[in-house]
Design a protein around this motif. Sequence first.
Motif, PDB file in Angstrom:
ATOM      1  N   PRO A  99      31.516  38.140  42.474  1.00 47.46           N
ATOM      2  CA  PRO A  99      32.649  38.940  41.995  1.00 47.46           C
ATOM      3  C   PRO A  99      32.589  39.154  40.485  1.00 47.46           C
ATOM      4  CG  PRO A  99      33.416  37.247  43.510  1.00 47.46           C
ATOM      5  CD  PRO A  99      31.954  36.995  43.289  1.00 47.46           C
ATOM      6  N   GLY A 100      32.847  40.365  40.074  1.00 48.73           N
ATOM      7  CA  GLY A 100      32.953  40.662  38.646  1.00 48.73           C
ATOM      8  C   GLY A 100      31.630  40.843  37.928  1.00 48.73           C
ATOM      9  N   ILE A 101      30.530  40.841  38.635  1.00 53.53           N
ATOM     10  CA  ILE A 101      29.235  40.868  37.952  1.00 53.53           C
ATOM     11  C   ILE A 101      28.824  42.280  37.544  1.00 53.53           C
ATOM     12  CG2 ILE A 101      27.720  41.056  39.985  1.00 53.53           C
ATOM     13  CD1 ILE A 101      26.216  38.600  38.446  1.00 53.53           C
ATOM     14  N   GLY A 102      29.405  43.294  38.209  1.00 52.21           N
ATOM     15  CA  GLY A 102      29.114  44.662  37.786  1.00 52.21           C
ATOM     16  C   GLY A 102      28.617  45.587  38.885  1.00 52.21           C
ATOM     17  N   LYS A 103      28.889  45.244  40.133  1.00 48.96           N
ATOM     18  CA  LYS A 103      28.411  46.066  41.250  1.00 48.96           C
ATOM     19  C   LYS A 103      29.056  47.443  41.223  1.00 48.96           C
ATOM     20  CE  LYS A 103      29.947  42.979  44.172  1.00 48.96           C
ATOM     21  NZ  LYS A 103      30.446  41.980  43.211  1.00 48.96           N
ATOM     22  N   SER A 104      30.389  47.468  41.102  1.00 51.37           N
ATOM     23  CA  SER A 104      31.086  48.760  41.091  1.00 51.37           C
ATOM     24  C   SER A 104      30.673  49.571  39.875  1.00 51.37           C
ATOM     25  CB  SER A 104      32.601  48.545  41.073  1.00 51.37           C
ATOM     26  OG  SER A 104      32.988  47.716  42.143  1.00 51.37           O
ATOM     27  N   THR A 105      30.456  48.877  38.775  1.00 55.15           N
ATOM     28  CA  THR A 105      30.050  49.561  37.550  1.00 55.15           C
ATOM     29  C   THR A 105      28.701  50.241  37.733  1.00 55.15           C
ATOM     30  OG1 THR A 105      31.222  47.873  36.285  1.00 55.15           O
ATOM     31  CG2 THR A 105      29.633  49.196  35.079  1.00 55.15           C
ATOM     32  N   LEU A 106      27.746  49.519  38.296  1.00 55.24           N
ATOM     33  CA  LEU A 106      26.422  50.097  38.509  1.00 55.24           C
ATOM     34  C   LEU A 106      26.507  51.289  39.468  1.00 55.24           C
ATOM     35  CD1 LEU A 106      23.382  49.979  37.978  1.00 55.24           C
ATOM     36  CD2 LEU A 106      23.162  48.473  39.958  1.00 55.24           C
ATOM     37  N   GLY A 268      28.510  45.864  28.653  1.00 55.74           N
ATOM     38  CA  GLY A 268      29.322  46.085  27.456  1.00 55.74           C
ATOM     39  C   GLY A 268      30.592  46.823  27.840  1.00 55.74           C
ATOM     40  N   GLU A 269      31.379  47.167  26.855  1.00 53.32           N
ATOM     41  CA  GLU A 269      32.643  47.869  27.090  1.00 53.32           C
ATOM     42  C   GLU A 269      32.412  49.190  27.827  1.00 53.32           C
ATOM     43  OE1 GLU A 269      36.670  48.794  26.904  1.00 53.32           O
ATOM     44  OE2 GLU A 269      35.637  46.898  26.605  1.00 53.32           O
ATOM     45  N   ASP A 270      31.338  49.889  27.462  1.00 52.26           N
ATOM     46  CA  ASP A 270      31.062  51.172  28.101  1.00 52.26           C
ATOM     47  C   ASP A 270      30.141  51.022  29.312  1.00 52.26           C
ATOM     48  OD1 ASP A 270      28.982  50.386  26.532  1.00 52.26           O
ATOM     49  OD2 ASP A 270      28.666  52.317  25.549  1.00 52.26           O
TER      50      ASP A 270
HETATM   51  N1  LIG Z   1      37.112  47.247  29.405  1.00 52.72           N
HETATM   52  C1  LIG Z   1      36.672  46.645  30.487  1.00 52.72           C
HETATM   53  N2  LIG Z   1      37.430  46.578  31.581  1.00 52.72           N
HETATM   54  C2  LIG Z   1      36.982  45.980  32.698  1.00 52.72           C
HETATM   55  N3  LIG Z   1      35.791  45.427  32.803  1.00 52.72           N
HETATM   56  C3  LIG Z   1      34.991  45.426  31.749  1.00 52.72           C
HETATM   57  C4  LIG Z   1      35.378  46.034  30.541  1.00 52.72           C
HETATM   58  N4  LIG Z   1      34.370  45.890  29.699  1.00 52.72           N
HETATM   59  C5  LIG Z   1      33.412  45.207  30.327  1.00 52.72           C
HETATM   60  N5  LIG Z   1      33.760  44.929  31.566  1.00 52.72           N
HETATM   61  C6  LIG Z   1      32.920  44.187  32.514  1.00 52.72           C
HETATM   62  O1  LIG Z   1      32.898  44.723  33.797  1.00 52.72           O
HETATM   63  C7  LIG Z   1      32.887  43.667  34.740  1.00 52.72           C
HETATM   64  C8  LIG Z   1      33.475  44.104  36.045  1.00 52.72           C
HETATM   65  O2  LIG Z   1      32.516  44.935  36.645  1.00 52.72           O
HETATM   66  P1  LIG Z   1      32.673  45.472  38.134  1.00 52.72           P
HETATM   67  O3  LIG Z   1      34.084  45.761  38.425  1.00 52.72           O
HETATM   68  O4  LIG Z   1      31.675  46.553  38.260  1.00 52.72           O
HETATM   69  O5  LIG Z   1      32.200  44.217  38.942  1.00 52.72           O
HETATM   70  P2  LIG Z   1      32.123  44.060  40.519  1.00 52.72           P
HETATM   71  O6  LIG Z   1      30.852  43.322  40.774  1.00 52.72           O
HETATM   72  O7  LIG Z   1      32.310  45.367  41.180  1.00 52.72           O
HETATM   73  O8  LIG Z   1      33.340  43.111  40.772  1.00 52.72           O
HETATM   74  P3  LIG Z   1      34.242  42.932  42.075  1.00 52.72           P
HETATM   75  O9  LIG Z   1      33.551  41.882  42.856  1.00 52.72           O
HETATM   76  O10 LIG Z   1      35.518  42.428  41.512  1.00 52.72           O
HETATM   77  O11 LIG Z   1      34.347  44.232  42.744  1.00 52.72           O
HETATM   78  C9  LIG Z   1      33.676  42.571  34.094  1.00 52.72           C
HETATM   79  O12 LIG Z   1      33.255  41.298  34.539  1.00 52.72           O
HETATM   80  C10 LIG Z   1      33.344  42.755  32.639  1.00 52.72           C
HETATM   81  O13 LIG Z   1      32.197  41.986  32.334  1.00 52.72           O
END
Ligand SMILES: Nc1ncnc2c1ncn2[C@@H]1O[C@H](COP(=O)(O)OP(=O)(O)OP(=O)(O)O)[C@@H](O)[C@H]1O
Length: 459
Positions: A99-106, A268-270
């Motif tokens: 959780p929170g590692i960045g899957k949705s972000t990628l 990072g933030e972006d």
């Molecule tokens: N401004 C921001 N707001 C939210 N997340 C940020 C921000 N800047 C950096 N992040 C990073 O984005 C990460 C969350 O990424 P993401 O939501 O893609 O993870 P995920 O693997 O999809 O998590 P989940 O299991 O909760 O779905 C945070 O742990 C944090 O490191």
Amino acid sequence: MARIKSRYVCQQCGSEFPTWYGRCPSCSSWNSVVEEAVPVQEGRAARPPRPGVAARQAVRLTEASLTESKRLRTGIDELDRVLGGGIVPGSAVLVSGEPGIGKSTLMMHAAARIARGASVLYVTGEESVSQVGMRARRLKAVDERIYVLPETDIVEVLRAADSIKPAVLMVDSIQTMQDASLGSAAGSVGQVRQCAALLIEASKSSDMASFMVGHVTKTGAVAGPKVLEHMVDTVLQFEGGIHQAYRVVRTLKNRFGSTDEVGVFEMGEDGLREVTNPSEAFLRERVAGMAGSVVVPCMEGTRPFLVELQALVGSPGANFPRRTASGVDQGRVAIMLAVLGRRIGLGIEANDTFMNVAGGISVDEPAADLGIAVALTSSYKNRPVNPRTAVFGEIGLSGELRSVPKAEARAAEAARLGFVNLVVPKASLTRMKASRQLGGQAEVFGAGTLAEAIEYLLG
Ligand SMILES: Nc1ncnc2c1ncn2[C@@H]1O[C@H](COP(=O)(O)OP(=O)(O)OP(=O)(O)O)[C@@H](O)[C@H]1O
Ligand SMILES: [Mg+2]
Ligand SMILES: [Zn+2]
């Protein structure tokens, strides 16, 4: 819908049993077997036709089309690499991670790139459309060719995919999806497997690639959907602590490319930034000339990169020495400590020892052995290794240094980063000489044993 019977399904490995067990007979997990109802209509024939799935016919192998479908490059090189060169149309990819590692972000970054030329359907079962929208804005990933659907019913997802006909379907996450015709709850193995099967089927019968996001627990198992790994074409796994900047995406399985590839990103933030030059990034904050620090050229698939191993040896513990290791295998460190004690005569075994790989990445190849042993010795003796020296080699229980694969590539990477001195296994040096690849201008020392290497480096 009348239910006539139950089955018992292990939520860890997916095995099915006619009766309940406290411990799964197949994977030995405790309390993982759960009762699930079997709907009467489960037989294939009885199922209503599913949207987006056409009937298929057998073809002769001689008539099979041999044109490899054109891969869809995301343009994110680190992602294309782990996919084996881009997204294969009709393929199914599992993206797993904590959780929170960045899957949705990628996924959102990839969606934005794909949207430059094709449409993407992003299904969110976890977040609202506005949450997804906010992330997309933060990542500068807003594009009208990205459709967002907040849905957990897999049949609705397939219907939407059928009408939008996206090039890529992303399902975030597979654990939130459910098929109402099954009695069990979302997230159960039965549901996860069923939903994945429907997605894979829909992908195979069209050219739509599908990405499924899957959560992994701390222990590393894809919670429940470990079973998915067998079903999908490609499994990508996110690694790296969420408190660390670097995220490594590793290919665990790939029907369309080599495994063992890694993509390196920095959070990072972006969003996730590509780290095209991991060696430089991993060594950026290194304080040269510290005792206990040594640089090791590691391989990830075909890719060499340099990492800094750090050791801190404390005073002998009162009764039981404390040993921790992060980024390297604890067991490997224990072996190195024993070899240092027995073969080198270093009185280190009773001391507290801490090992770390800088940057929060992990290294799990025997080639790091020499680095572990040298870092420990350097800290114990409080004597730094020359900061422009890199070392690699596997260490056997007799203290002998064994050759490792891809010595040339490791040496070349070290030389590229300005290392002028290398310590390698003697056997590797012989082979490097034979292939005339000695890593540029670096001076290479071939050591036959750990003792020789330590004498050379710290003697
Ligand atoms: N401004 C921001 N707001 C939210 N997340 C940020 C921000 N800047 C950096 N992040 C990073 O984005 C990460 C969350 O990424 P993401 O939501 O893609 O993870 P995920 O693997 O999809 O998590 P989940 O299991 O909760 O779905 C945070 O742990 C944090 O490191
Ligand atoms: Mg997410
Ligand atoms: Zn099991």
